[in-house]
Write an enzyme that holds these catalytic residues in place. Structure first.
Site, PDB file in Angstrom:
ATOM      1  N   ARG A   1      -2.399  22.221   1.087  1.00 27.66           N
ATOM      2  CA  ARG A   1      -1.428  23.311   1.299  1.00 27.66           C
ATOM      3  C   ARG A   1      -2.075  24.702   1.216  1.00 27.66           C
ATOM      4  NH1 ARG A   1       4.305  22.021  -1.401  1.00 27.66           N
ATOM      5  NH2 ARG A   1       5.060  22.900   0.562  1.00 27.66           N
TER       6      ARG A   1
ATOM      7  N   CYS B   1       4.987  21.401  -4.531  1.00 26.64           N
ATOM      8  CA  CYS B   1       4.763  19.962  -4.738  1.00 26.64           C
ATOM      9  C   CYS B   1       3.342  19.574  -4.301  1.00 26.64           C
ATOM     10  CB  CYS B   1       5.769  19.156  -3.925  1.00 26.64           C
ATOM     11  SG  CYS B   1       7.406  19.134  -4.683  1.00 26.64           S
TER      12      CYS B   1
HETATM   13  C1  EPZ Z   1       7.852  24.333   4.322  1.00 25.51           C
HETATM   14  O1  EPZ Z   1       6.607  24.305   3.651  1.00 25.51           O
HETATM   15  C2  EPZ Z   1       8.819  23.634   3.382  1.00 25.51           C
HETATM   16  N1  EPZ Z   1       8.858  24.338   2.112  1.00 25.51           N
HETATM   17  C3  EPZ Z   1       8.375  22.190   3.154  1.00 25.51           C
HETATM   18  O2  EPZ Z   1       9.387  21.567   2.383  1.00 25.51           O
HETATM   19  C4  EPZ Z   1       8.278  21.476   4.494  1.00 25.51           C
HETATM   20  O3  EPZ Z   1       7.786  20.167   4.285  1.00 25.51           O
HETATM   21  C5  EPZ Z   1       7.319  22.245   5.415  1.00 25.51           C
HETATM   22  O4  EPZ Z   1       7.787  23.611   5.561  1.00 25.51           O
HETATM   23  C6  EPZ Z   1       7.219  21.623   6.802  1.00 25.51           C
HETATM   24  O5  EPZ Z   1       8.463  21.575   7.378  1.00 25.51           O
HETATM   25  C7  EPZ Z   1       9.568  25.488   2.006  1.00 25.51           C
HETATM   26  O6  EPZ Z   1      10.164  25.952   2.964  1.00 25.51           O
HETATM   27  C8  EPZ Z   1       9.585  26.144   0.654  1.00 25.51           C
HETATM   28  P1  EPZ Z   1       4.066  24.695   6.678  1.00 25.51           P
HETATM   29  P2  EPZ Z   1       5.382  25.210   4.200  1.00 25.51           P
HETATM   30  O7  EPZ Z   1       3.449  26.021   6.482  1.00 25.51           O
HETATM   31  O8  EPZ Z   1       5.897  26.467   4.732  1.00 25.51           O
HETATM   32  C9  EPZ Z   1      -0.540  23.430   6.724  1.00 25.51           C
HETATM   33  C10 EPZ Z   1      10.276  20.364   0.589  1.00 25.51           C
HETATM   34  O9  EPZ Z   1      10.166  19.185   0.233  1.00 25.51           O
HETATM   35  N2  EPZ Z   1      -0.788  24.859   6.518  1.00 25.51           N
HETATM   36  O10 EPZ Z   1       4.923  24.446   7.875  1.00 25.51           O
HETATM   37  O11 EPZ Z   1       4.336  25.233   3.158  1.00 25.51           O
HETATM   38  C11 EPZ Z   1       0.123  22.796   5.515  1.00 25.51           C
HETATM   39  O12 EPZ Z   1      -0.855  22.414   4.565  1.00 25.51           O
HETATM   40  C12 EPZ Z   1       9.056  21.129   1.041  1.00 25.51           C
HETATM   41  O13 EPZ Z   1      11.361  21.002   0.635  1.00 25.51           O
HETATM   42  C13 EPZ Z   1      -2.097  25.333   6.548  1.00 25.51           C
HETATM   43  O14 EPZ Z   1      -3.032  24.569   6.752  1.00 25.51           O
HETATM   44  O15 EPZ Z   1       4.903  24.277   5.408  1.00 25.51           O
HETATM   45  C14 EPZ Z   1       0.832  21.616   6.118  1.00 25.51           C
HETATM   46  O16 EPZ Z   1      -0.098  20.569   6.310  1.00 25.51           O
HETATM   47  C15 EPZ Z   1       7.792  20.298   0.981  1.00 25.51           C
HETATM   48  N3  EPZ Z   1      -2.325  26.650   6.352  1.00 25.51           N
HETATM   49  C16 EPZ Z   1       1.287  22.132   7.480  1.00 25.51           C
HETATM   50  O17 EPZ Z   1       0.431  23.259   7.772  1.00 25.51           O
HETATM   51  C17 EPZ Z   1      -1.289  27.544   6.147  1.00 25.51           C
HETATM   52  O18 EPZ Z   1      -1.553  28.752   5.989  1.00 25.51           O
HETATM   53  C18 EPZ Z   1       2.742  22.585   7.510  1.00 25.51           C
HETATM   54  O19 EPZ Z   1       2.875  23.596   6.584  1.00 25.51           O
HETATM   55  C19 EPZ Z   1       0.029  27.047   6.114  1.00 25.51           C
HETATM   56  C20 EPZ Z   1       0.261  25.699   6.321  1.00 25.51           C
END
Ligand code: EPZ
Length: 417
Positions: free
Chosen positions: A121, A116
């Site tokens: 991301r 999304c």
């Molecule tokens: C998971 O995404 C979920 N998706 C998301 O759900 C959820 O919002 C998110 O965790 C936070 O809980 C899945 O599990 C498929 P993160 P993920 O890595 O793993 C930044 C939904 O609606 N970041 O915890 O991508 C990132 O941009 C979805 O079901 C980096 O900067 O989340 C974000 O701002 C949406 N570099 C924050 O960290 C990285 O290498 C949290 O991301 C990784 C992440």
């Protein structure tokens, strides 16, 4: 193109049953490959993101059967095929095949993940963690080529408790014959599911303190049967709807420990509900206080419920505030809600909702999964008939949403023109 038509303003009563967790199941499918054996996952939600992941299994010569939410995967004949087909970049969770295929074959070629549009991301935490483990990471034209000969024993400190990076690094480390320590891991329930699953396959993963993992690589993992937890975000979405429109509306399949941060807010706004066993019972609520929320990693308020709860704020007196601290662009729903009469303003990551603004039906466009859910809640709460486009986003994470809502009295249907 599919559209959802909603004739709003009706109270809802009856029972909504929660399905399995999208974000747990999306990680457990690639994790299952590490056994090169037969794995059965129960309570898998039947949603489009799951089918996208199953398409990737076909490319890897992994057979599966998915009937009545039971998914049986046989990865005994898996082949390390480059994952560079365009459809793979449709979903975010495709990146878990990086960790899984590195563990199995010590190399992987895969297109960058999608997901999304709620912010930039990046996946730098994943890639830097792989590099720390001794994995060579190259990227060309949005395709990653990664490989290693042997991993380093190392400690990786995540800059942020990233769900995806935590899971991906565990998948890459768990079969090596090394000791890998990961610090500042995500404590989301979905991450615990993957750890519990891998331990049920024989992996040696130990949690030290609150947020450190020690992984002692285990060459052989065996097949297992594992039940996916219920989806706490689906549950939270329907609880927010129930606080607005419920009148003897039951949400079954709740794990209260996964949603304490939401129930604290529902108590604050005077929602009339009680929880017994795994069911939340909602009576007609007399909502009468604004809220203030900071989205944060578990166990604090989840970013995935920020968009649905914006709608609740419109029906509360005074000013409700949400600080969206996780995604810098998780705001596409706000323009749509304001088209319905909401009065929501954004200042950087601060969302200000001026309440008691009745909502009116309109033609709406979902631009992401949770924003689409928010538009459905808004249309159900508004007077008049609304039309919602972008249904494909909603189908990514809310199984049978039309049926579930119709069963409790919503005037909602899907049209496929
Ligand atoms: C998971 O995404 C979920 N998706 C998301 O759900 C959820 O919002 C998110 O965790 C936070 O809980 C899945 O599990 C498929 P993160 P993920 O890595 O793993 C930044 C939904 O609606 N970041 O915890 O991508 C990132 O941009 C979805 O079901 C980096 O900067 O989340 C974000 O701002 C949406 N570099 C924050 O960290 C990285 O290498 C949290 O991301 C990784 C992440």
């Amino acid at each position: 193109m599919k559209k959802i038509i909603i004739n709003g303003g009706k109270r809802l009563s009856g029972k909504i049953k929660i399905d399995g967790s999208k974000n747990a199941a999306l990680a457990l499918i690639p994790a299952s490959l590490l056994t090169k054996d037969v794995v059965t996952l129960e309570n898998v939600p039947d949603i489009s993101d799951i089918h996208e992941m199953l398409d990737i299994l076909n490319i890897l010569n992994v057979s599966y059967e998915f009937i009545d939410n039971k998914l049986t995967i046989d990865s005994s004949r898996i082949i390390n095929t480059p994952l560079i087909k365009k459809n793979i970049e449709k979903i975010r969770a495709s990146y878990y095949f990086m960790g899984a295929l590195l563990s199995l074959f010590q190399n992987v070629q895969i297109i960058a993940p999608g997901g999304c549009k709620i912010g930039n991301r990046p996946i730098n935490y994943h890639l830097n963690g792989f590099r720390k483990m001794g994995i060579n990471v190259n990227e060309m034209d949005n395709v990653f080529n990664m490989s290693y000969v042997i991993l380093n024993n190392t400690t990786i400190k995540l800059p942020f408790p990233s769900v995806g990076a935590t899971i991906n690094l565990v998948l890459a480390a768990v079969k090596s014959d090394n000791i890998i320590i990961i610090d500042n891991i995500s404590c989301e329930p979905e991450v615990n599911q993957v750890i519990d699953f891998l331990k049920s396959c024989g992996a040696r993963i130990k949690k030290i303190g609150h947020n450190t993992l020690i992984i002692i690589g285990t060459a052989k993992l065996k097949g297992t049967t594992f039940k996916v937890m219920n989806d706490r975000i689906e549950a939270g979405t329907y609880c927010i709807l129930a606080a607005l429109l419920g009148d003897n509306l039951l949400i079954e399949g709740i794990n209260k420990d996964h949603l304490n941060s939401l129930f604290t807010i529902l108590d604050k706004v005077n929602a009339d509900y009680f929880i017994k066993d795994n069911i939340a019972y909602f009576n007609k609520s007399n909502l009468n206080n604004p809220f203030e929320i900071e989205t944060s990693p578990f166990p604090l308020f989840p970013t995935d419920l920020q968009q649905p709860i914006c709608v609740l704020g419109s029906f509360l007196p005074g000013q409700s505030i949400i600080y969206e601290n996780i995604y810098e662009d998780r705001i596409a729903h706000i323009k749509e809600l304001n088209k319905m009469g909401a009065d929501i303003k954004i200042f950087q990551n601060k969302i200000i909702i001026n309440g008691r603004t009745p909502l009116f039906s309109n033609k709406l466009k979902a631009k992401d999964l949770r924003g689409g859910a928010a538009l459905i809640i808004a249309a159900l709460s508004a007077k008049g008939t609304s039309l919602i486009e972008g249904v494909n986003y909603i189908e990514r994470g809310y199984p049978n949403i039309i049926q579930k809502l119709s069963n409790v009295g919503a005037d909602i249907k899907m049209e496929d023109s």
